[in-house]
Write a protein that holds these residues in place. Structure first.
Motif, mmCIF file in Angstrom:
data_model
loop_
_atom_site.group_PDB
_atom_site.id
_atom_site.type_symbol
_atom_site.label_atom_id
_atom_site.label_comp_id
_atom_site.label_asym_id
_atom_site.label_seq_id
_atom_site.Cartn_x
_atom_site.Cartn_y
_atom_site.Cartn_z
ATOM 1 N N LYS A 63 1.000 -1.604 -0.096
ATOM 2 C CA LYS A 63 0.230 -0.174 0.002
ATOM 3 C C LYS A 63 1.285 1.161 -0.069
ATOM 4 C CE LYS A 63 -0.232 -0.541 4.724
ATOM 5 N NZ LYS A 63 -1.386 -1.161 5.379
ATOM 6 N N ASN A 64 2.237 0.795 0.519
ATOM 7 C CA ASN A 64 2.918 2.046 0.720
ATOM 8 C C ASN A 64 3.731 1.972 -1.002
ATOM 9 O OD1 ASN A 64 2.339 2.790 3.001
ATOM 10 N ND2 ASN A 64 3.886 1.336 3.650
ATOM 11 N N SER A 66 5.692 0.638 -2.059
ATOM 12 C CA SER A 66 6.793 -0.655 -2.275
ATOM 13 C C SER A 66 6.752 -2.107 -2.550
ATOM 14 C CB SER A 66 7.235 -0.005 -0.884
ATOM 15 O OG SER A 66 7.802 0.526 -0.240
ATOM 16 N N LYS A 105 11.528 -3.357 -1.002
ATOM 17 C CA LYS A 105 10.902 -3.266 0.065
ATOM 18 C C LYS A 105 12.124 -5.369 0.424
ATOM 19 C CE LYS A 105 7.896 -5.008 3.773
ATOM 20 N NZ LYS A 105 6.767 -5.056 2.949
#
Length: 116
Positions: A63-64, A66, A105
């Motif tokens: 959701k970010n 990454s 990530k």
């Protein structure tokens, strides 16, 4: 399915298969990698007669924004597995971040087999 970014001129969409293609190229550049392994998805494409240039590599956005990349590989016999896996991770990270500005990530290298 894609990462969307904005520039001063509009939107830029980067699809998962683009990142997977970059990761694929970065993986096979590493000495000791025989080939990219397979996944259920790549086997299904092959059975359907479709070309899949990303092989078994999977890419997931959180959701970010990454990215987590899973890379199945077959390593050549005689190479140090952790060293090859580390070089794969480093090359994918630098290649993807340099060409897309997407933050990585995790890069999970799954060594499926060792072959001559």
């Amino acid at each position: 399915m894609k990462e969307e970014m904005s520039t001063g001129l509009g939107k830029v969409n980067i699809y998962k298969n683009v990142i997977a293609s970059i990761a694929s190229i970065a993986t096979v550049e590493i000495e000791g990698v025989l080939k990219i392994g397979s996944s259920f998805k790549s086997i299904a494409y092959e059975l359907l007669g479709k070309k899949n240039n990303t092989a078994g590599i999977t890419v997931n956005f959180d959701k970010n924004g990454s990215v987590t990349i899973d890379v199945p590989v077959v390593i050549k016999y005689g190479f140090n597995l952790p060293e090859v896996a580390g070089r794969i991770q480093e090359n994918i990270k630098s290649s993807v971040e340099r060409t897309t500005d997407v933050m990585i990530k995790d890069i999970n290298v799954d060594i499926q087999s060792v072959e001559r």
